[in-house]
Design a protein around this motif. Structure first.
Motif, mmCIF file in Angstrom:
data_model
loop_
_atom_site.group_PDB
_atom_site.id
_atom_site.type_symbol
_atom_site.label_atom_id
_atom_site.label_comp_id
_atom_site.label_asym_id
_atom_site.label_seq_id
_atom_site.Cartn_x
_atom_site.Cartn_y
_atom_site.Cartn_z
ATOM 1 N N GLU A 61 7.885 -6.851 -16.439
ATOM 2 C CA GLU A 61 8.122 -6.394 -15.004
ATOM 3 C C GLU A 61 6.985 -5.571 -14.617
ATOM 4 O O GLU A 61 6.406 -4.892 -15.240
ATOM 5 C CB GLU A 61 9.374 -5.593 -14.935
ATOM 6 N N VAL A 62 6.826 -5.902 -13.346
ATOM 7 C CA VAL A 62 5.518 -5.086 -12.548
ATOM 8 C C VAL A 62 6.259 -3.729 -12.051
ATOM 9 O O VAL A 62 7.320 -3.772 -11.114
ATOM 10 C CB VAL A 62 5.332 -5.584 -11.288
ATOM 11 N N VAL A 63 5.949 -2.655 -12.744
ATOM 12 C CA VAL A 63 6.657 -1.480 -12.351
ATOM 13 C C VAL A 63 5.471 -0.769 -11.220
ATOM 14 O O VAL A 63 4.550 -1.163 -11.050
ATOM 15 C CB VAL A 63 6.606 -0.339 -13.640
ATOM 16 N N ARG A 64 6.322 -0.152 -10.728
ATOM 17 C CA ARG A 64 5.810 0.794 -9.481
ATOM 18 C C ARG A 64 4.763 1.632 -10.153
ATOM 19 O O ARG A 64 4.767 2.461 -11.043
ATOM 20 C CB ARG A 64 6.482 1.742 -8.761
ATOM 21 N N ARG A 65 3.578 1.621 -9.545
ATOM 22 C CA ARG A 65 2.290 2.575 -9.956
ATOM 23 C C ARG A 65 1.587 2.814 -8.688
ATOM 24 O O ARG A 65 1.475 2.276 -7.625
ATOM 25 C CB ARG A 65 1.370 1.791 -11.067
ATOM 26 N N VAL A 66 0.860 3.976 -9.221
ATOM 27 C CA VAL A 66 -0.207 4.277 -7.909
ATOM 28 C C VAL A 66 -1.392 3.367 -8.045
ATOM 29 O O VAL A 66 -2.322 3.369 -9.184
ATOM 30 C CB VAL A 66 -0.612 5.847 -8.264
ATOM 31 N N TRP A 67 -1.773 3.003 -6.782
ATOM 32 C CA TRP A 67 -3.118 2.296 -6.893
ATOM 33 C C TRP A 67 -4.289 3.175 -6.702
ATOM 34 O O TRP A 67 -4.043 4.369 -6.087
ATOM 35 C CB TRP A 67 -3.332 1.430 -5.588
ATOM 36 N N PHE A 81 0.772 -1.258 0.062
ATOM 37 C CA PHE A 81 -0.114 0.032 0.062
ATOM 38 C C PHE A 81 0.850 1.173 -0.155
ATOM 39 O O PHE A 81 0.298 2.403 0.255
ATOM 40 C CB PHE A 81 -0.808 -0.138 1.193
ATOM 41 N N ARG A 82 2.182 1.125 -0.455
ATOM 42 C CA ARG A 82 2.831 2.330 -0.094
ATOM 43 C C ARG A 82 2.439 3.435 -1.170
ATOM 44 O O ARG A 82 2.716 4.787 -1.012
ATOM 45 C CB ARG A 82 4.456 2.105 -0.328
ATOM 46 N N HIS A 83 1.785 2.883 -2.292
ATOM 47 C CA HIS A 83 1.383 4.023 -3.276
ATOM 48 C C HIS A 83 -0.081 4.400 -3.430
ATOM 49 O O HIS A 83 -0.413 4.822 -4.336
ATOM 50 C CB HIS A 83 1.842 3.510 -4.669
ATOM 51 N N VAL A 84 -0.436 3.686 -2.209
ATOM 52 C CA VAL A 84 -2.050 4.285 -2.053
ATOM 53 C C VAL A 84 -2.135 5.520 -1.453
ATOM 54 O O VAL A 84 -1.656 5.613 -0.588
ATOM 55 C CB VAL A 84 -2.823 2.891 -1.601
#
Lengths: 171, 590
Positions: free
Chosen positions: A120-126, A75-78
């Motif tokens: 690759e799973v890139v970092r994204r905002v949920w 949840f760091r990008h939520v």
């Protein structure tokens, strides 16, 4: 000896001698003496690297299995961070399981839809909906395990209701 | 051959000559990656030859429903033809007096279409030359007759070439279908992936597929008329055709289920007793569970219903959900979790689950209730469960549900209300009675999810056609699922529905699906007002579908209701309703 690169994503450790007696590295710094630093580094990794970190040694394994690291990963990008979720998720199997069984396949499937096929799973905002959906799917999966096994929380493979997430995408 | 006349062409240009009453339906084959659209694009090639004394003139297209009018122009023969091997004369046409090889059918059809266009374009002078002679060529050998006419009218047209396939087949393709990709090399039954990434049927197999649908329709029509002997013979024909088509996917698989259902109906007439064996509740649950996993329809239903119920329960502290078909309670964990996480804390949740009584001694309702209670306890939601065992929904009486006036009630019906549309008792159809007592409970939301199709029409043939189209679309969508055994058991689940729609009658036929517009009328007539499913439900449904592997699913919003479909054909519709309180009832203490 541990080499830590800038973004913390690649690392190598040689932990057979935990005592700080090496040559050529000056002050004899070992990350294992500074676990809070280690945790800070691990917090910033992506899931795959975190899993690799757990394979380094027993100490790292114990640290990497700490659920709060995985909570941070999930949840760091939520934004805003979901409140009150922790007891629910812990009851349903923990953040590590949530990541393995729901979050990672959901993210990769949603991302593949948008970008069309990187591996690759890139970092994204949920967004909030994705969080809620993942939690719901996680809950259904927990319930199915209840139905099947009478409560045992065994293994890392998801129960059948989430198999569709793991199936290859027919694009 | 009399049965030819009962085929319903969707578009039938008639072409008629003065001295022969000759009706020509042109066969236009369009390759479609989806069997459902291919059924819709099928133009049935059939014709009849009746040497009548007075000429008939027909020009122009006929509308869809008027095929039966053509029966007046048809000849009748008394005996049905025996099945023929493929390279012999086509027996259906032979029954009408024409000799055409089965291999040449597509080519002859193409040339007939070409002839039609040439005749339309030619000046009347050219055609009258032909019309002046009583018999020009013997039309019995249709292939050479067409070629002769073509060379007469247009000397530039080359004579009939031998051959497989139709090359680019541009004369074949109807305007609406996608491009026809033929591959004369692939003469076996393997499907070839065309440019759309979907399956393309080879010419040979496509003949068989079209013939299969043709004979299915004819057989259904025979069944409707009560001509069981003809139907039986046609079923033998169908079994033969099924052997020649790829029954792993596409029309072969759906076709085999429909042939099976028709044969059951022919063998055991519905009046004589049980056509469809009842499964035990346990077996039903297994099939249901695999259907839940193999395709997203049930998941869509559950998640949409949960979202609507969650929104309806906003701000309520005591909530009561009534589930008309508990099964394994797969819908409720997500609602329990959502209630646990809602801002303000979870309410007291009561769940009343209705299900069939279990005959083998285990109280399955109670077991499910215990599991749900365990889950609710882990996430700290106060939970109470009650099970009501009833084999039919109209056996349930409102007092069994023990609804308290202080709580907010939600009624959840996932594909259950259509079972009440059967013949009713003296007080009216069961659905009206049930809707009446639902309204008496004054629910904050009544959630209705139903199949989006009309399988409750009074005429058997209409039901058959509609269900053929509907279930072929559903099987198309199921092709995307690759997990076994989920896929096979899901197919079995759907097969039971098909069997019920086709074989059963009267009170045994419970799968009486009706489309959303009919449900809207019925529910507004029963005193319910529609609730719009919000954008949250829509977004959640869309997101859920992107998680499924196949690209073909589509969610649409339809006046506040959500429908899930495959490639723009809606298959399942979810709608939410609110009870309008009855004006004559004195409400106490609310």
């Amino acid at each position: 000896m541990v080499h830590i690169l800038e973004n913390g994503e690649h690392f190598r450790a040689d932990n057979r001698e935990p005592e700080p007696e090496h040559e050529g590295f000056g002050s004899g710094f070992s990350i294992n003496d500074h676990l809070d630093l280690l945790i800070e580094v691990l917090k910033r990794l992506d899931g795959r690297s975190l899993g690799a970190a757990a394979c380094v040694c027993r100490q790292w394994c114990a640290i990497a299995r700490n659920d709060s690291l995985w909570e941070h990963l999930c949840f760091r990008h939520v934004s805003p961070p979901p409140v009150g979720v922790r007891p629910v998720v812990s009851a349903l199997g923990g953040y590590r399981r949530l990541y393995m069984v729901c979050v990672r396949p959901v993210l990769s499937r949603l991302k593949r839809r948008r970008l069309g096929g990187e591996s690759e799973v890139v970092r994204r905002v949920w967004n909030q909906h994705e969080v809620e959906l993942s939690l719901s799917l996680f809950c259904v999966e927990y319930y199915e395990r209840l139905l099947v096994g009478g409560g045992r929380v065994a293994g890392d493979s998801p129960s059948s209701s989430l198999k569709f997430l793991c199936m290859p995408v027919n694009v | 051959m009399e049965h030819l006349s009962y085929v319903k062409p969707l578009y039938a240009p008639f072409l008629c000559f003065t001295h022969h009453s000759f009706s020509l339906y042109s066969l236009s084959i369009s390759i479609s990656p989806h069997i459902s659209t291919s059924i819709h694009n099928i133009f049935i090639f059939s014709y009849s030859y009746s040497p009548s004394t007075h000429p008939h003139f027909y020009m122009g297209p006929t509308p869809y429903n008027s095929s039966n009018s053509s029966s007046s122009a048809c000849s009748s023969s008394t005996k049905p033809p025996p099945p023929q091997p493929p390279d012999q004369m086509d027996h259906l046409l032979a029954g009408a007096g024409y000799k055409v090889r089965s291999n040449d059918l597509t080519q002859v059809a193409e040339r007939l279409e070409h002839l039609e266009t040439v005749m339309v374009k030619s000046s009347p002078v050219d055609i009258s030359d032909i019309g002046n002679d009583a018999v020009y060529y013997n039309p019995t050998d249709l292939a050479s007759w067409v070629d002769s006419l073509l060379t007469e009218l247009n000397p530039n047209v080359s004579g009939s070439g031998s051959g497989s396939g139709s090359g680019s087949g541009s004369g074949f393709v109807s305007g609406s279908g996608p491009a026809y990709v033929s591959d004369p090399v692939m003469n076996d039954m393997n499907n070839v992936y065309g440019e759309f990434g979907q399956q393309v049927v080879t010419p040979i197999e496509e003949d068989v597929s079209i013939r299969l649908v043709h004979v299915l329709m004819t057989c259904a029509e025979a069944v409707q008329r009560g001509d069981m002997s003809l139907a039986g013979l046609l079923i033998d024909d169908l079994q033969g055709l099924l052997g020649r088509v790829n029954s792993g996917c596409g029309i072969g698989k759906v076709g085999s289920f429909f042939v099976d259902a028709l044969s059951r109906r022919v063998v055991n007439s519905p009046q004589n007793g049980v056509v469809q064996v009842d499964l035990s509740a346990y077996e039903n649950e297994i099939l249901y569970h695999h259907y839940y996993e193999a395709c997203p329809y049930l998941k869509f239903a559950h998640f949409t219903a949960n979202q609507a119920i969650l929104e309806a329960f906003d701000g309520q502290d005591c909530v009561h959900v009534i589930d008309f078909n508990l099964m394994q309670g797969l819908q409720w964990p997500a609602l329990i979790q959502a209630l646990a996480l809602r801002p303000g804390g979870p309410p007291l949740l009561r769940l009343t689950g209705i299900g069939p009584p279990s005959l083998d001694g285990r109280d399955s309702l109670r077991e499910i209730g215990l599991k749900l209670a365990e889950l609710a306890r882990s996430v700290n939601v106060r939970f109470a469960f009650r099970g009501v065992a009833a084999s039919r929904l109209d056996d349930v009486k409102p007092w069994m549900l023990q609804v308290s006036p202080k709580e907010a009630v939600a009624v959840n019906s996932i594909m259950q209300l259509h079972k009440l549309l059967g013949p009713g008792g003296p007080r009216g159809p069961p659905v009206d009675l049930v809707l009446d007592w639902i309204r008496d409970l004054n629910p904050r939301i009544l959630m209705v999810v139903e199949q989006e199709s009309n399988h409750n029409q009074p005429e058997f043939l209409d039901r058959f056609t509609e269900s053929l189209y509907y279930y072929s679309t559903m099987f198309d969508s199921l092709d995307a699922c690759t997990a076994q055994p989920e896929k096979t058991l899901a197919e079995l689940y759907i097969q039971r529905e098909i069997c019920n729609v086709v074989c059963c009658e009267g009170s045994a036929r419970v799968e009486r699906h009706e489309p959303l517009v009919r449900w809207r009328e019925r529910l507004t007539g029963a005193g319910f007002a529609p609730l719009h499913l919000g954008s949250n439900a829509f977004k959640q449904a869309r997101m859920l579908l992107t998680l499924f592997s196949a690209e073909g699913y589509s969610v649409e919003e339809n006046e506040g209701c959500l429908t899930l479909g495959w490639h723009s054909r809606p298959l399942i519709a979810a709608s939410a309703w609110q009870a309008i309180p009855k004006p004559s009832v004195v409400t106490t203490g609310r």
